[in-house]
Design an enzyme around this catalytic site. Sequence first.
Site, PDB file in Angstrom:
ATOM      1  N   ASN B 386       0.873  -0.958   0.021  1.00  0.00           N
ATOM      2  CA  ASN B 386      -0.174  -0.119  -0.048  1.00  0.00           C
ATOM      3  C   ASN B 386       0.894   1.411   0.058  1.00  0.00           C
ATOM      4  O   ASN B 386       1.028   2.019  -0.933  1.00  0.00           O
ATOM      5  CB  ASN B 386      -1.001  -0.024   1.331  1.00  0.00           C
ATOM      6  CG  ASN B 386      -2.070   0.911   1.115  1.00  0.00           C
ATOM      7  OD1 ASN B 386      -2.024   1.926   0.483  1.00  0.00           O
ATOM      8  ND2 ASN B 386      -3.234   0.851   1.823  1.00  0.00           N
ATOM      9  N   ASP B 387       1.305   1.575   1.231  1.00  0.00           N
ATOM     10  CA  ASP B 387       2.228   2.884   1.152  1.00  0.00           C
ATOM     11  C   ASP B 387       3.354   2.909   0.257  1.00  0.00           C
ATOM     12  O   ASP B 387       3.713   3.959  -0.360  1.00  0.00           O
ATOM     13  CB  ASP B 387       2.582   3.244   2.882  1.00  0.00           C
ATOM     14  CG  ASP B 387       1.652   3.394   3.668  1.00  0.00           C
ATOM     15  OD1 ASP B 387       0.258   3.855   3.053  1.00  0.00           O
ATOM     16  OD2 ASP B 387       1.316   3.063   4.780  1.00  0.00           O
ATOM     17  N   VAL B 388       3.974   1.851   0.168  1.00  0.00           N
ATOM     18  CA  VAL B 388       5.203   1.942  -0.879  1.00  0.00           C
ATOM     19  C   VAL B 388       4.773   1.897  -2.177  1.00  0.00           C
ATOM     20  O   VAL B 388       5.823   2.123  -3.002  1.00  0.00           O
ATOM     21  CB  VAL B 388       6.095   0.494  -0.521  1.00  0.00           C
ATOM     22  CG1 VAL B 388       6.324   0.173   0.829  1.00  0.00           C
ATOM     23  CG2 VAL B 388       5.130  -0.674  -1.043  1.00  0.00           C
TER      24      VAL B 388
END
Lengths: 100, 460
Positions: B386-388
Amino acid sequence: MIDGFIALYIFMLAAFTGYEVISRVPVILHTPLMSGSNFVHGIVLVGAMVAMGRAQTPLEIGIAFVGVALAAGNAVGGYVVTERMLEMFKSSKPAPKAKH
Amino acid sequence: MPIGAQSLIQASYFVAAGLFIFGLKRMSSPVTARGGIVWAGVGMLVATLITFLWPEMHNYVLMTVAIAIGGIAAWISGKRVAMTDMPQMIALYNGMGGGAAGAIAAVELFAGEAHGLAQLTLGVVGGVIGAVSFAGSLIAFGKLQGLIKRSFRFRGQNYVNLLILVITVLVGGIIVLHRGENMAAHVTMLFVLALVLGFTMTLPIGGADMPVVISLYNALTGLAVAFEGFVLDNAAMIIAGTVVGSAGTLLTQLMAKAMNRSLANVLFSGFGDTSGAPASGPAGTMKAIEAADVAVMLGFSQKVIIVPGYGMAVAQAQHKVWELAQALIARGVAVKFAIHPVAGRMPGHMNVLLAEAGVPYDLIYDADEINSEFETADVALIIGANDVVNPAARTDKSSPIYGMPILNADKAKNVIVIKRGQGTGFSGVENALFYLDHTRMLYGDGQAKVAELVQAVKQL
């Protein structure tokens, strides 16, 4: 008995060694490397054994007993999981059409 | 005889220290890594066995029992643990090492064995660091194992931690300067404070920051072992501990850098799993897609890049992912895996899982190696990351993850995201990638969905 300044030299050289050994490691090996260095500080086991060998009172023996057990766990556990992980890494040489 | 035994012991420690460095060096390449750990293991075994010859030692029976208890418990747990649970096991074993260093310090202080100002000081400092590492690693284990679900945070928490640290240092100072007076009471107080500090420092840190935390405590345990090595005049402990301490520090910095955050920020800001809602979500909607359509898209692509994240570990989907990759390779599709340095819960977590599934390591690429390739990829398949892959990290200055190096999955011609449901990542940040026009969401359990894809691709 390790002389004070000799100990400092050992400390300095070991610190640079650790830095140099790790600095060129590919990301793929970060986990085994961390877990491998986790195993290496399991050498605390020999220290815990010596401390237990000298312990006199029941309190000292009790603490040292816990210390030795924990240290043995560090060394053995660290080895087992690192070895298991490294065993899995393999190249795609046998697999056809792998690269590009 | 004692002199002979001493020489033999020192020689074995010398050999062990050399083998540790040699082993770690071998571990820096996938080809020689397996041999590296075996060499280090030989060094450890030799040093441990020879230590039994130490002159004038007592408690041999209890010592052997303790080694058996710790060793057997660790052997069994280490053999049984699933690859997905590896981060918490490494945290646990690391905590044990810290605890052992703390125990050595406690025994030496209670017995009054440490003489000289320098030895006493190093003993106290090493003991405190070991105890902090022990307590902190236990909390990290609890969090990763799912035993501790919440992050405990309150206003002024950092000041409370600072206060505990200051008192710990004061008590340590009293022990060093007034040795002998009320030693037992002071030593007890010192270790209680250090343990509390380890707990309170680690409790507020969220799951996504664990790669940094585990790596940091690994370095701290190394340092504690080195300091106790000074107290015991044990060169093998000094060398091994220091090597691990500096190597671990370097790895910790790499992890923090991969998140574009300082170590202090990770430790003291509690960003890792805030549930705070973002002010405004990205424009657009998330568009769902069915597995059959994804299979067609993948099967007729020329190049697919797979981006796994912690969600793949949770769903235990790594084996199915490799099956899918093999099915695509069999159709002539070029498949590559892209790994972000902090994907997962420890450094290199995804690499280990893919290796477990049988993915050859030359199909796996770092962010730097593959980021320029996304533009030529027909599909970027995101599984549980997700964040990456959040492009807001590149563009949105108000985003908490702004500046973090990401995988450029949004540059691929099509983006498919396999995700359990709508919702934010561990940072609590909405992912702009999910709202892009060329992104489609495949909702469901990672393993089940990838299995469907495998079936559908094979039927094409």
